[in-house]
Write an enzyme that holds these catalytic residues in place. Structure first.
Site, PDB file in Angstrom:
ATOM      1  N   GLU A   1      -8.452   0.541  -3.263  1.00 40.74           N
ATOM      2  CA  GLU A   1      -9.379   0.511  -2.116  1.00 40.74           C
ATOM      3  C   GLU A   1     -10.265   1.744  -2.205  1.00 40.74           C
ATOM      4  O   GLU A   1      -9.767   2.855  -2.457  1.00 40.74           O
ATOM      5  CB  GLU A   1      -8.596   0.597  -0.802  1.00 40.74           C
ATOM      6  CG  GLU A   1      -7.758  -0.602  -0.496  1.00 40.74           C
ATOM      7  CD  GLU A   1      -6.953  -0.387   0.785  1.00 40.74           C
ATOM      8  OE1 GLU A   1      -7.048   0.691   1.399  1.00 40.74           O
ATOM      9  OE2 GLU A   1      -6.212  -1.301   1.143  1.00 40.74           O
TER      10      GLU A   1
ATOM     11  N   ARG B   1      -6.774  13.020   0.742  1.00 42.30           N
ATOM     12  CA  ARG B   1      -5.668  13.452   1.616  1.00 42.30           C
ATOM     13  C   ARG B   1      -4.319  12.884   1.161  1.00 42.30           C
ATOM     14  O   ARG B   1      -3.290  13.403   1.514  1.00 42.30           O
ATOM     15  CB  ARG B   1      -5.943  13.068   3.063  1.00 42.30           C
ATOM     16  CG  ARG B   1      -5.882  11.577   3.305  1.00 42.30           C
ATOM     17  CD  ARG B   1      -5.903  11.275   4.794  1.00 42.30           C
ATOM     18  NE  ARG B   1      -7.244  11.206   5.292  1.00 42.30           N
ATOM     19  CZ  ARG B   1      -7.595  10.403   6.297  1.00 42.30           C
ATOM     20  NH1 ARG B   1      -6.687   9.660   6.905  1.00 42.30           N
ATOM     21  NH2 ARG B   1      -8.828  10.354   6.729  1.00 42.30           N
TER      22      ARG B   1
ATOM     23  N   ASP C   1      -0.128   4.472  -0.069  1.00 37.62           N
ATOM     24  CA  ASP C   1      -0.833   5.704   0.351  1.00 37.62           C
ATOM     25  C   ASP C   1       0.107   6.714   1.004  1.00 37.62           C
ATOM     26  O   ASP C   1       0.002   7.925   0.777  1.00 37.62           O
ATOM     27  CB  ASP C   1      -1.927   5.388   1.379  1.00 37.62           C
ATOM     28  CG  ASP C   1      -3.101   4.642   0.779  1.00 37.62           C
ATOM     29  OD1 ASP C   1      -3.140   4.472  -0.462  1.00 37.62           O
ATOM     30  OD2 ASP C   1      -3.978   4.220   1.558  1.00 37.62           O
ATOM     31  N   HIS C   2       1.010   6.192   1.853  1.00 39.71           N
ATOM     32  CA  HIS C   2       1.779   7.143   2.658  1.00 39.71           C
ATOM     33  C   HIS C   2       2.997   7.719   1.933  1.00 39.71           C
ATOM     34  O   HIS C   2       3.619   8.663   2.437  1.00 39.71           O
ATOM     35  CB  HIS C   2       2.098   6.552   4.030  1.00 39.71           C
ATOM     36  CG  HIS C   2       0.821   6.310   4.785  1.00 39.71           C
ATOM     37  ND1 HIS C   2      -0.052   7.347   5.062  1.00 39.71           N
ATOM     38  CD2 HIS C   2       0.222   5.181   5.215  1.00 39.71           C
ATOM     39  CE1 HIS C   2      -1.123   6.851   5.677  1.00 39.71           C
ATOM     40  NE2 HIS C   2      -0.984   5.548   5.777  1.00 39.71           N
TER      41      HIS C   2
ATOM     42  N   HIS D   1      -3.907  -4.966   7.413  1.00 40.78           N
ATOM     43  CA  HIS D   1      -4.108  -3.841   8.324  1.00 40.78           C
ATOM     44  C   HIS D   1      -3.260  -4.003   9.566  1.00 40.78           C
ATOM     45  O   HIS D   1      -3.436  -4.945  10.325  1.00 40.78           O
ATOM     46  CB  HIS D   1      -5.568  -3.648   8.728  1.00 40.78           C
ATOM     47  CG  HIS D   1      -5.859  -2.196   9.038  1.00 40.78           C
ATOM     48  ND1 HIS D   1      -5.187  -1.507  10.027  1.00 40.78           N
ATOM     49  CD2 HIS D   1      -6.687  -1.309   8.456  1.00 40.78           C
ATOM     50  CE1 HIS D   1      -5.614  -0.265  10.042  1.00 40.78           C
ATOM     51  NE2 HIS D   1      -6.521  -0.104   9.095  1.00 40.78           N
ATOM     52  N   GLY D   2      -2.312  -3.089   9.714  1.00 43.42           N
ATOM     53  CA  GLY D   2      -1.481  -3.075  10.920  1.00 43.42           C
ATOM     54  C   GLY D   2      -0.404  -4.142  10.953  1.00 43.42           C
ATOM     55  O   GLY D   2       0.210  -4.355  11.994  1.00 43.42           O
TER      56      GLY D   2
ATOM     57  N   HIS E   1      -5.539   3.709  -1.777  1.00 44.33           N
ATOM     58  CA  HIS E   1      -6.878   4.060  -1.310  1.00 44.33           C
ATOM     59  C   HIS E   1      -7.146   5.505  -1.726  1.00 44.33           C
ATOM     60  O   HIS E   1      -6.462   6.415  -1.250  1.00 44.33           O
ATOM     61  CB  HIS E   1      -6.918   3.908   0.216  1.00 44.33           C
ATOM     62  CG  HIS E   1      -8.271   4.134   0.823  1.00 44.33           C
ATOM     63  ND1 HIS E   1      -8.540   3.854   2.139  1.00 44.33           N
ATOM     64  CD2 HIS E   1      -9.436   4.620   0.316  1.00 44.33           C
ATOM     65  CE1 HIS E   1      -9.800   4.157   2.419  1.00 44.33           C
ATOM     66  NE2 HIS E   1     -10.362   4.633   1.324  1.00 44.33           N
TER      67      HIS E   1
ATOM     68  N   THR F   1      -7.187   6.029   9.814  1.00 40.29           N
ATOM     69  CA  THR F   1      -7.033   4.952   8.836  1.00 40.29           C
ATOM     70  C   THR F   1      -8.336   4.163   8.846  1.00 40.29           C
ATOM     71  O   THR F   1      -9.225   4.433   9.668  1.00 40.29           O
ATOM     72  CB  THR F   1      -5.814   4.068   9.179  1.00 40.29           C
ATOM     73  OG1 THR F   1      -5.718   3.016   8.202  1.00 40.29           O
ATOM     74  CG2 THR F   1      -5.905   3.449  10.557  1.00 40.29           C
ATOM     75  N   THR F   2      -8.465   3.199   7.940  1.00 42.55           N
ATOM     76  CA  THR F   2      -9.687   2.388   7.903  1.00 42.55           C
ATOM     77  C   THR F   2      -9.914   1.768   9.277  1.00 42.55           C
ATOM     78  O   THR F   2      -8.996   1.207   9.872  1.00 42.55           O
ATOM     79  CB  THR F   2      -9.538   1.276   6.839  1.00 42.55           C
ATOM     80  OG1 THR F   2      -8.978   1.850   5.666  1.00 42.55           O
ATOM     81  CG2 THR F   2     -10.874   0.646   6.516  1.00 42.55           C
TER      82      THR F   2
ATOM     83  N   ASN G   1       0.853  -1.189   0.000  1.00 43.25           N
ATOM     84  CA  ASN G   1       0.000   0.000   0.000  1.00 43.25           C
ATOM     85  C   ASN G   1       0.895   1.247   0.000  1.00 43.25           C
ATOM     86  O   ASN G   1       1.705   1.431   0.918  1.00 43.25           O
ATOM     87  CB  ASN G   1      -0.902  -0.034   1.244  1.00 43.25           C
ATOM     88  CG  ASN G   1      -1.832   1.166   1.291  1.00 43.25           C
ATOM     89  OD1 ASN G   1      -1.398   2.294   1.089  1.00 43.25           O
ATOM     90  ND2 ASN G   1      -3.093   0.929   1.574  1.00 43.25           N
TER      91      ASN G   1
ATOM     92  N   GLY H   1       1.021  -1.622   4.269  1.00 45.97           N
ATOM     93  CA  GLY H   1       1.449  -0.286   3.879  1.00 45.97           C
ATOM     94  C   GLY H   1       2.309   0.398   4.910  1.00 45.97           C
ATOM     95  O   GLY H   1       3.528   0.521   4.764  1.00 45.97           O
ATOM     96  N   PHE H   2       1.677   0.839   5.983  1.00 43.51           N
ATOM     97  CA  PHE H   2       2.321   1.768   6.909  1.00 43.51           C
ATOM     98  C   PHE H   2       3.681   1.290   7.409  1.00 43.51           C
ATOM     99  O   PHE H   2       4.656   2.041   7.395  1.00 43.51           O
ATOM    100  CB  PHE H   2       1.384   2.075   8.085  1.00 43.51           C
ATOM    101  CG  PHE H   2       1.896   3.200   8.921  1.00 43.51           C
ATOM    102  CD1 PHE H   2       1.686   4.508   8.527  1.00 43.51           C
ATOM    103  CD2 PHE H   2       2.618   2.966  10.069  1.00 43.51           C
ATOM    104  CE1 PHE H   2       2.196   5.562   9.272  1.00 43.51           C
ATOM    105  CE2 PHE H   2       3.131   4.003  10.819  1.00 43.51           C
ATOM    106  CZ  PHE H   2       2.910   5.312  10.416  1.00 43.51           C
TER     107      PHE H   2
ATOM    108  N   GLU I   1     -10.959  -9.704   2.026  1.00 42.09           N
ATOM    109  CA  GLU I   1      -9.745  -9.285   2.734  1.00 42.09           C
ATOM    110  C   GLU I   1     -10.107  -9.254   4.210  1.00 42.09           C
ATOM    111  O   GLU I   1     -10.919  -8.428   4.658  1.00 42.09           O
ATOM    112  CB  GLU I   1      -9.250  -7.915   2.259  1.00 42.09           C
ATOM    113  CG  GLU I   1      -7.981  -7.522   3.025  1.00 42.09           C
ATOM    114  CD  GLU I   1      -7.313  -6.244   2.515  1.00 42.09           C
ATOM    115  OE1 GLU I   1      -7.554  -5.848   1.361  1.00 42.09           O
ATOM    116  OE2 GLU I   1      -6.549  -5.656   3.295  1.00 42.09           O
TER     117      GLU I   1
ATOM    118  N   ARG J   1      -9.348   8.401  -1.143  1.00 41.55           N
ATOM    119  CA  ARG J   1     -10.343   8.831  -0.158  1.00 41.55           C
ATOM    120  C   ARG J   1     -11.136  10.015  -0.672  1.00 41.55           C
ATOM    121  O   ARG J   1     -10.640  10.799  -1.471  1.00 41.55           O
ATOM    122  CB  ARG J   1      -9.645   9.237   1.157  1.00 41.55           C
ATOM    123  CG  ARG J   1      -9.148   8.070   1.945  1.00 41.55           C
ATOM    124  CD  ARG J   1      -8.532   8.514   3.257  1.00 41.55           C
ATOM    125  NE  ARG J   1      -8.294   7.366   4.106  1.00 41.55           N
ATOM    126  CZ  ARG J   1      -9.189   6.897   4.974  1.00 41.55           C
ATOM    127  NH1 ARG J   1     -10.337   7.527   5.157  1.00 41.55           N
ATOM    128  NH2 ARG J   1      -8.907   5.824   5.694  1.00 41.55           N
TER     129      ARG J   1
ATOM    130  N   ARG K   1       4.065  18.773   0.899  1.00 42.22           N
ATOM    131  CA  ARG K   1       4.686  19.930   0.279  1.00 42.22           C
ATOM    132  C   ARG K   1       3.983  20.333  -1.016  1.00 42.22           C
ATOM    133  O   ARG K   1       4.366  21.312  -1.656  1.00 42.22           O
ATOM    134  CB  ARG K   1       6.172  19.643  -0.024  1.00 42.22           C
ATOM    135  CG  ARG K   1       7.056  19.692   1.207  1.00 42.22           C
ATOM    136  CD  ARG K   1       7.237  21.124   1.697  1.00 42.22           C
ATOM    137  NE  ARG K   1       7.976  21.193   2.926  1.00 42.22           N
ATOM    138  CZ  ARG K   1       9.279  21.488   2.998  1.00 42.22           C
ATOM    139  NH1 ARG K   1       9.991  21.696   1.915  1.00 42.22           N
ATOM    140  NH2 ARG K   1       9.865  21.562   4.170  1.00 42.22           N
TER     141      ARG K   1
END
Ligand code: PXP
Length: 241
Positions: A71, A50, A10-11, A193-194, A44, A101-102, A8, A215-216, A153, A46, A19
């Protein structure tokens, strides 16, 4: 069976949005992940945009369509966007304003099942595989099938946040039982997730597990492990004057 990895990104986009420029580029990140053997690039989009933007999806699907896993919430705007860019697969997730987050799996009541079923049918007609992000319970696995999913999932948020070993094992058992049931009724099984390098092993070992979306922890780790190179390059640039 080897368990596939979906990264993932996203981040990467979160950092870029900080920036408002083009760096770091989620497309470059996706290429690096695919080159290293990730099977899917997960993003994802959103409602508040964001992090990932529509233009990211457009660039990624142009080159890597079968690998792109989008997602999204089940809204008309997002289903139309998926039909426009045709990622290989879509995962419907619940989405609430201001959540960090979700927050967990979809609420699968009769009304939501009907809404998901009709959106899933539209996506399937365009050859987009449909996944539903669900809590690991037998009821929700059966309801996901009713809602037209090809993939479930299983949410590992609670497992990842378990405070005690007893709790963690109970939640792992829920994931395991849900995976077995999902396979029995003809669904593919993903999870996420996580997840971190510390807690991923037990989930990867679950019977029937095909893919983990992470992801994270990967992006957070990459920021730290990439620092030595980045600092070195900056020192060289300073001293090359
Ligand atoms: N799967 C789903 C459905 C998610 O919503 C998320 C978070 O965006 C992930 C996997 C990845 O979670 P994490 O970033 O905690 O690895």
């Amino acid at each position: 069976m080897t368990v596939k990895l979906g990264v993932n990104i996203d981040h990467i986009a979160t950092l870029r949005q900080a920036r408002g420029g083009n760096a770091p580029d989620p497309f470059a990140a996706a290429e690096a992940c695919l080159a290293l053997g990730a099977r899917y690039i997960v993003l994802h989009i959103r409602r508040d945009r964001r992090h990932v933007q529509e233009s990211d999806l457009e660039r990624l699907t142009k080159k890597y369509r079968p690998h792109i896993h989008l997602e999204m919430a089940n809204t008309k705007e997002m289903v139309d966007m998926a039909l426009k860019y045709k990622p290989g697969s879509v995962c419907f997730v619940p989405e609430y304003p201001n959540e960090l987050t979700t927050s967990g799996g979809l609420k699968l009541d009769d009304k939501n099942i009907a809404l998901l079923r009709s959106a899933a049918a539209r996506l399937k007609k365009s050859d987009i595989e449909v996944s539903l992000f669900i809590n690991p319970t037998a009821n929700d696995v059966r309801r996901a099938k009713k809602a037209g999913a090809a993939i479930v999932e299983l949410c590992t948020k609670d497992y990842s946040e378990a405070k005690t070993e007893r709790q963690r094992l109970k939640l792992l058992e829920d994931i395991s039982m849900s995976s077995i049931l999902a396979k029995e009724i003809g669904l593919s099984v993903h999870s996420g997730h996580g997840l971190t390098t510390d807690n991923v092993g037990a989930v990867a070992a679950v019977n029937g597990m095909e893919c983990l979306n992470i992801g994270f922890s990967i992006i957070a780790r990459a920021v730290i492990s990439g620092l030595p190179q980045a600092v070195l390059e900056m020192k060289q640039a300073i001293n090359a004057r």
